[in-house]
Write a protein that holds these residues in place. Structure first.
Motif, PDB file in Angstrom:
ATOM      1  N   LYS A   1       0.843  -1.189   0.000  1.00 26.93           N
ATOM      2  CA  LYS A   1       0.000   0.000   0.000  1.00 26.93           C
ATOM      3  C   LYS A   1       0.877   1.238   0.000  1.00 26.93           C
ATOM      4  CE  LYS A   1      -3.717   2.330   2.496  1.00 26.93           C
ATOM      5  NZ  LYS A   1      -3.077   3.643   2.405  1.00 26.93           N
ATOM      6  N   LEU A   2       0.637   2.115  -0.959  1.00 29.12           N
ATOM      7  CA  LEU A   2       1.351   3.365  -1.016  1.00 29.12           C
ATOM      8  C   LEU A   2       0.781   4.307   0.029  1.00 29.12           C
ATOM      9  CD1 LEU A   2       1.485   3.785  -4.886  1.00 29.12           C
ATOM     10  CD2 LEU A   2       3.073   2.576  -3.381  1.00 29.12           C
ATOM     11  N   HIS A   3       1.666   5.061   0.699  1.00 31.34           N
ATOM     12  CA  HIS A   3       1.219   5.903   1.801  1.00 31.34           C
ATOM     13  C   HIS A   3       0.277   7.004   1.326  1.00 31.34           C
ATOM     14  CE1 HIS A   3       3.810   4.713   5.356  1.00 31.34           C
ATOM     15  NE2 HIS A   3       4.210   3.899   4.384  1.00 31.34           N
ATOM     16  N   TRP A   4       0.430   7.446   0.064  1.00 31.59           N
ATOM     17  CA  TRP A   4      -0.439   8.499  -0.421  1.00 31.59           C
ATOM     18  C   TRP A   4      -1.720   7.939  -1.015  1.00 31.59           C
ATOM     19  CZ3 TRP A   4      -1.388   7.407  -5.395  1.00 31.59           C
ATOM     20  CH2 TRP A   4      -0.418   6.703  -6.115  1.00 31.59           C
ATOM     21  N   GLU A   5      -1.846   6.640  -1.125  1.00 29.20           N
ATOM     22  CA  GLU A   5      -2.985   6.042  -1.812  1.00 29.20           C
ATOM     23  C   GLU A   5      -4.190   5.945  -0.880  1.00 29.20           C
ATOM     24  OE1 GLU A   5      -3.790   2.203  -4.676  1.00 29.20           O
ATOM     25  OE2 GLU A   5      -2.386   2.005  -3.011  1.00 29.20           O
ATOM     26  N   PRO A   6      -5.363   6.459  -1.264  1.00 33.88           N
ATOM     27  CA  PRO A   6      -6.555   6.336  -0.419  1.00 33.88           C
ATOM     28  C   PRO A   6      -6.908   4.869  -0.191  1.00 33.88           C
ATOM     29  CG  PRO A   6      -6.893   7.953  -2.160  1.00 33.88           C
ATOM     30  CD  PRO A   6      -5.617   7.260  -2.474  1.00 33.88           C
ATOM     31  N   GLN A   7      -7.503   4.614   0.970  1.00 31.27           N
ATOM     32  CA  GLN A   7      -7.803   3.242   1.354  1.00 31.27           C
ATOM     33  C   GLN A   7      -8.791   2.598   0.391  1.00 31.27           C
ATOM     34  OE1 GLN A   7      -6.382   1.450   3.686  1.00 31.27           O
ATOM     35  NE2 GLN A   7      -7.646  -0.342   3.298  1.00 31.27           N
ATOM     36  N   CYS A   8      -9.746   3.357  -0.134  1.00 36.50           N
ATOM     37  CA  CYS A   8     -10.743   2.775  -1.038  1.00 36.50           C
ATOM     38  C   CYS A   8     -10.100   2.311  -2.342  1.00 36.50           C
ATOM     39  CB  CYS A   8     -11.834   3.799  -1.328  1.00 36.50           C
ATOM     40  SG  CYS A   8     -12.754   4.324   0.145  1.00 36.50           S
ATOM     41  N   GLN A   9      -9.223   3.158  -2.907  1.00 36.75           N
ATOM     42  CA  GLN A   9      -8.552   2.757  -4.139  1.00 36.75           C
ATOM     43  C   GLN A   9      -7.622   1.578  -3.897  1.00 36.75           C
ATOM     44  OE1 GLN A   9      -9.486   5.771  -3.513  1.00 36.75           O
ATOM     45  NE2 GLN A   9     -10.561   6.309  -5.389  1.00 36.75           N
ATOM     46  N   TYR A  10      -6.990   1.566  -2.722  1.00 36.89           N
ATOM     47  CA  TYR A  10      -6.113   0.429  -2.407  1.00 36.89           C
ATOM     48  C   TYR A  10      -6.911  -0.863  -2.307  1.00 36.89           C
ATOM     49  CZ  TYR A  10      -3.492  -2.828   0.454  1.00 36.89           C
ATOM     50  OH  TYR A  10      -2.896  -3.961   0.949  1.00 36.89           O
ATOM     51  N   GLN A  11      -8.105  -0.789  -1.712  1.00 34.52           N
ATOM     52  CA  GLN A  11      -8.928  -1.992  -1.578  1.00 34.52           C
ATOM     53  C   GLN A  11      -9.344  -2.512  -2.943  1.00 34.52           C
ATOM     54  OE1 GLN A  11      -9.590  -3.834   0.927  1.00 34.52           O
ATOM     55  NE2 GLN A  11     -11.229  -5.139   0.158  1.00 34.52           N
TER      56      GLN A  11
END
Length: 651
Positions: free
Chosen positions: A173-183
């Motif tokens: 998971k990229l630190h700047w990536e929102p959790q929804c997009q990561y999911q």
């Protein structure tokens, strides 16, 4: 461990006591200590001048230390030796000096770029003698040692370097990536899900919570499959959505035989089953009377006297509903059928890295069985093309799972009573995303992403459709928006909330050539601008009242059923009503769902009430931690202050 990332001049006869050529965080002994210098070999026909060698050794002993290229900590080093001095830069810009990406860009280290400077967080080890470089570390400024004491007092090792997660399973998971997009991106990582073909059914499979079937019916399941293809299944039925008030239990015995890969549902296996016996155990007098009345009215003549109407309930008594040997079947009155066994899929699932705490190897096995038709009258004849909520292997299930152990230990005489869950208010505000690649009847694979705005009761939805059961091959995406009404408690499905949704706008994005061809060949004015569709380009279909080729009609109204729960990890789950099996829309109150789809996981924007509650709980835990740990940290803080004063005086 101190990472002294120093460089040295190869041509210099004196090398630094520490070298780092690989950048992997290892401290090496000076070459002079690892490999003592050998005397120069004499050239043929000559002999070494011993007197001259003795004079050179004597001269070396008398030579000042600064001539060795090792600067004194109180003197400025020579210009040529500046690169040998370990520097402890300030916190500003230290990541760029290291040759590493900023921590807010990527969650892993790039170890391929060497460094020539030493940040203060790497100058905080006290075990320099273990490396044989005590003299070199003595040169460190005193404020670096203060940093060491800060690390000691805080109880956190600042010299712990983040390890690379490149070789670990699952996406990083990229630190700047929102959790929804990561999911959503995580769902498309096919490496973490593997489907077993042909599926291995051997083992004990249990429900992970209270399930809701159309009707509604509240139940838990416990299925056991044996190597000789025999199976024994328990179905425990309840009166409440929390599965705490059992009514009756079914014991099903039979045999199953896997046939071939399904031609309809990709990734599934078709199977044949044969029932040997089905027995029922009632858990209350009321449940016995209600169930017997249904059996006597709905079953055939040979079941009209299944039990006398005034029969007294006998706790623990097992009554036979079906017997293959006797040719008797009285299960139709209960709407019972095991057609779910005709469609099977087994997956091995690797949870995300941040969910693998206390899970051993983290592997989870799930058993997907055929879905149940939403119409009661079609249930006995329906051949499934979708799946129910999956069962999990009792030996390889997700942790924590309070219901798994309870269901695993249950039997027909001791039905599982699941832990009580509080009723949560219907606070939709926030973002909700699919927790797995979802499968619907008629071979639809998709993921969902919803955004609800509570201040004006509007919503947005992203429906990503795929052609494979792993959601890796996209076909098209639908973006819809509209508004919804205030919910009201459901009188049919206990624990549910009834809402009405209206869709007013929609946009479609084709993602493969097949979809583009279909949309371009659609009738003029039925789906956007015919002939202008291209892969990856979004088009508004509101002005054409939707898209007939994809079954989208605008404006559109649906009568929905919602429910919010918390899982064992205290995450919020949103259950939305199950779509009709025949592919129609719940556009009338009579078609309102009575069961739920796979839950959505809240990934952002909790409601104000939940945020306030979470903040109060956090502050309460923080005050408790401070109260309990104040006495423990006081000696460390005092020691830090005393040594800091002494070091300042020393400088």
């Amino acid at each position: 461990m101190c990472l002294l990332l120093l460089s040295f001049t190869p041509s210099s006869p004196f090398q630094s006591g520490v070298s780092s050529s690989s950048g992997e965080g290892t401290c090496e002994l000076p070459p002079s200590k690892l490999h003592p210098a050998k005397p120069p070999r004499a050239t043929p026909g000559t002999f070494p001048d011993k007197k001259k060698q003795q004079q050179q050794q004597k001269k070396k002993k008398q030579e000042p230390r600064r001539h060795a290229g090792l600067p004194s900590p109180w003197q400025e080093p020579r210009e040529k030796a500046t690169h040998l001095r370990p520097s402890c830069p300030s916190s500003r810009g230290q990541d760029s000096q290291l040759g590493l990406p900023p921590l807010w860009e990527v969650g892993t280290w790039k170890e391929s770029q060497p460094s020539r400077s030493l940040p203060h967080r790497f100058c905080s080890s006290a075990s320099f003698q273990d490396l044989g470089v005590a003299s070199e570390c003595a040169m460190l400024p005193s404020w670096c040692l203060v940093g060491l004491l800060v690390a000691y007092a805080s109880g956190k090792k600042l010299w712990d370097v983040p390890t690379s997660q490149v070789d670990q399973n699952g996406p990083v998971k990229l630190h700047w990536e929102p959790q929804c997009q990561y999911q959503l991106r995580h769902l498309q990582d096919g490496a973490r899900i593997s489907a077993l073909l042909p599926p291995r059914l051997d083992g004990h499979w249990v429900s992970t919570g209270c399930e809701v079937r159309p009707g509604p019916e509240f139940l838990t399941r416990s299925y056991m499959f044996f190597p000789n293809r025999l199976f024994k299944a328990y179905q425990f039925y309840y009166r409440d959505p929390a599965c705490q008030d059992p009514t009756y239990s079914l014991v099903i015995k039979g045999k199953i035989r896997l046939r071939q890969a399904s031609w309809i549902t990709r990734g599934a296996t078709e199977a044949d089953y044969h029932l040997h016996k089905v027995g029922i155990v009632f858990h209350s007098q009321r449940a016995m009377w209600e169930t017997v009345a249904r059996i006597n009215q709905s079953s055939g003549e040979h079941c009209s006297e299944f039990l006398p109407a005034g029969r007294t309930w006998a706790p623990g008594a097992l009554y036979e509903l079906l017997s293959a040997k006797a040719g008797r079947d009285c299960t139709s009155g209960l709407g019972f059928a095991m057609h779910e066994l005709s469609l099977v899929r087994v997956e091995k699932y690797q949870p995300p890295l941040f969910l693998q705490q206390n899970q051993g190897n983290g592997e989870v096995e799930e058993l997907y069985l055929g879905d149940i038709h939403t119409e009661w009258s079609e249930r006995l004849h329906y051949r499934p093309t979708g799946y129910q909520r999956p069962l999990q292997n009792a030996m390889h299930h997700i942790h924590p799972c309070p219901a798994c152990g309870i269901v695993y230990r249950a039997d027909e005489h001791h039905p599982p009573l699941l832990p009580e869950k509080p009723e949560l208010p219907m606070l939709l505000t926030g973002r909700w995303v699919s927790s797995r690649c979802e499968v619907r009847p008629a071979v639809l694979f998709l993921t969902r992403y919803f955004i609800f705005h509570g201040h004006n009761r509007t919503w947005e939805g992203y429906y990503h459709h795929y052609s494979d059961p792993l959601c890796k091959q996209p076909t098209f995406t639908v973006y819809a928006l509209g508004h919804y009404t205030q919910g009201a408690p459901s009188f049919i499905v206990r624990g549910g909330t009834e809402l009405v949704f209206k869709v007013t706008h929609a946009r479609v994005t084709p993602m493969d050539q097949i979809t583009v061809t279909m949309l371009n060949s659609s009738d003029f004015g039925s789906c956007g601008e015919a002939g202008l569709w291209h892969i990856g380009e979004e088009m508004d279909v509101t002005h054409t009242n939707g898209c007939a080729a994809l079954g989208i009609r605008l404006p559109h109204m649906e009568y929905e059923l919602f429910r919010i729960e918390h899982d064992a990890k205290d995450r919020s789950l949103l259950y939305i009503g199950e779509r009709p099996t025949d592919g129609s829309s719940p556009n009338t109150p009579s078609k309102r769902p009575t069961s739920y789809q796979s839950p959505l996981l809240q990934c952002g924007g909790p409601s104000a009430a939940l945020a306030k509650l979470s903040k109060s709980n956090f502050l309460r835990r923080l005050s408790d931690d401070v109260g309990s740990g104040a006495a423990k940290t006081l000696p460390q803080v005092s020691l830090l202050a005393f040594l800091s004063i002494q070091l300042v005086r020393w400088d």
